[in-house]
Enzyme design. Structure first.
Site, PDB file in Angstrom:
ATOM      1  N   SER A 206       0.833  -1.194   0.000  1.00  0.00           N
ATOM      2  CA  SER A 206       0.000   0.000   0.000  1.00  0.00           C
ATOM      3  C   SER A 206       0.877   1.257   0.000  1.00  0.00           C
ATOM      4  O   SER A 206       1.688   1.444  -0.903  1.00  0.00           O
ATOM      5  CB  SER A 206      -0.964  -0.044   1.189  1.00  0.00           C
ATOM      6  OG  SER A 206      -1.996   0.899   1.052  1.00  0.00           O
TER       7      SER A 206
ATOM      8  N   ASP B 140      -9.902  -4.496  -5.013  1.00  0.00           N
ATOM      9  CA  ASP B 140      -9.303  -3.565  -4.062  1.00  0.00           C
ATOM     10  C   ASP B 140     -10.004  -2.214  -4.195  1.00  0.00           C
ATOM     11  O   ASP B 140      -9.804  -1.501  -5.173  1.00  0.00           O
ATOM     12  CB  ASP B 140      -7.798  -3.431  -4.353  1.00  0.00           C
ATOM     13  CG  ASP B 140      -7.059  -2.614  -3.300  1.00  0.00           C
ATOM     14  OD1 ASP B 140      -7.711  -1.841  -2.581  1.00  0.00           O
ATOM     15  OD2 ASP B 140      -5.822  -2.765  -3.211  1.00  0.00           O
TER      16      ASP B 140
ATOM     17  N   HIS C 273      -7.926  -5.425  -0.472  1.00  0.00           N
ATOM     18  CA  HIS C 273      -6.698  -4.625  -0.422  1.00  0.00           C
ATOM     19  C   HIS C 273      -5.487  -5.366   0.158  1.00  0.00           C
ATOM     20  O   HIS C 273      -4.392  -5.291  -0.393  1.00  0.00           O
ATOM     21  CB  HIS C 273      -6.946  -3.343   0.372  1.00  0.00           C
ATOM     22  CG  HIS C 273      -5.762  -2.431   0.432  1.00  0.00           C
ATOM     23  ND1 HIS C 273      -5.083  -2.016  -0.696  1.00  0.00           N
ATOM     24  CD2 HIS C 273      -5.116  -1.867   1.496  1.00  0.00           C
ATOM     25  CE1 HIS C 273      -4.090  -1.224  -0.345  1.00  0.00           C
ATOM     26  NE2 HIS C 273      -4.085  -1.112   0.977  1.00  0.00           N
TER      27      HIS C 273
END
Length: 269
Positions: free
Chosen positions: A107, A214, A244
């Site tokens: 991320s 996601d 995610h």
């Protein structure tokens, strides 16, 4: 789970906490780079898999995150975070001279890892980007349109189809559950532009893993960023239905198998 230990060092903007999952005579060093608002303690399962695969594993809580110092979730310049990660790499190399290094970022950590590879990639054996904030992250311009960014809490259900992951996240006192700071959003915008401008990673073996469901860091936004940095050795794995946090998904063992298989290919024989 693999045993771990913690230490602190003085980073670019205060004391940072680092966690190590040690291994005698490792095949490689893995440096984990966590995402926005979370902390490295959420990566115990990943670290355990990597230790069993032959890695000595290291990861820090970024400034303003987890057990490290700083205003919560405030990052004014991600170049400072990259510098802090490099200090972790230097400590790891001092303990294991000559051992190959792999950086794995998730991320926001994927964004940091991509920038890290642009600055320090010549010393890396491989790079893994998981659901990376790279390219176009629509939440940044949307929130910067406000003088005071509104609180837009993460829906824990968007993290994984395993809803216990989201429940644990929501109850974790080391996770930041408040709103984005404007300075952090501005730093995101600056770094995303810098990564795109700085261009390809050359021959560095790179693995991109992403869930196609996601909602937090949509696949379509990350793809232009991947295209901007892709070098001559990019492997892509997109997981149908995954959300995610692919390292915490219901198919996390498949994802980590893909990661370890990729790493095996990149290590010297």
């Amino acid at each position: 789970m693999a045993e771990s230990r913690e230490h602190t060092f003085t980073g670019a903007r205060g004391a940072n906490t680092v966690r190590e999952w040690p291994l005698d005579l490792p095949r490689y060093i893995a440096i984990l780079v966590h995402g926005y608002g979370e902390h490295i303690g959420r990566y115990e399962y990943v670290a355990d898999r990597l230790v069993r695969h032959g890695a000595a594993v290291y990861g820090l809580d970024h400034m303003g995150h987890g057990k490290s110092e700083g205003d919560r979730a405030l990052v004014e310049d991600f170049e400072d975070v990259v510098t802090d990660v490099h200090a972790v790499e230097e400590r790891a190399r001092a303990g294991h001279p000559g051992v190959p290094v792999v950086v794995i970022g998730h991320s926001m950590g994927g964004m940091i890892a991509a920038r890290y590879a642009q600055r320090y990639g010549d010393g890396l054996a491989a790079l893994v980007l998981s659901g990376p904030v790279i390219g176009e992250w629509e939440i940044v311009p949307a929130l910067l349109a406000y003088e005071e960014p509104p609180d837009t809490p993460i829906d824990p259900a968007t993290l994984s189809r395993d809803l216990s992951v989201g429940a644990a996240y929501a109850e974790d006192p080391l996770v930041w559950h408040g709103p984005f700071k404007r300075a952090t959003l501005e730093a995101f915008a600056t770094t995303l532009a810098e990564i795109t401008k700085s261009g390809p990673l050359g021959p560095l073996p790179t693995l991109w893993v992403h869930g196609d469901d996601d909602e937090l860091v949509p696949l379509a936004g990350s793809r232009p960023g991947i295209e901007a940095i892709r070098g001559t050795d990019l492997t892509e794995r997109i997981y149908p239905g995954a959300r995610h946090e692919v390292f915490n998904e219901t198919n996390k063992d498949e994802v980590l198998d893909d990661v370890t298989t990729f790493i095996d290919r990149t290590l010297p024989r």
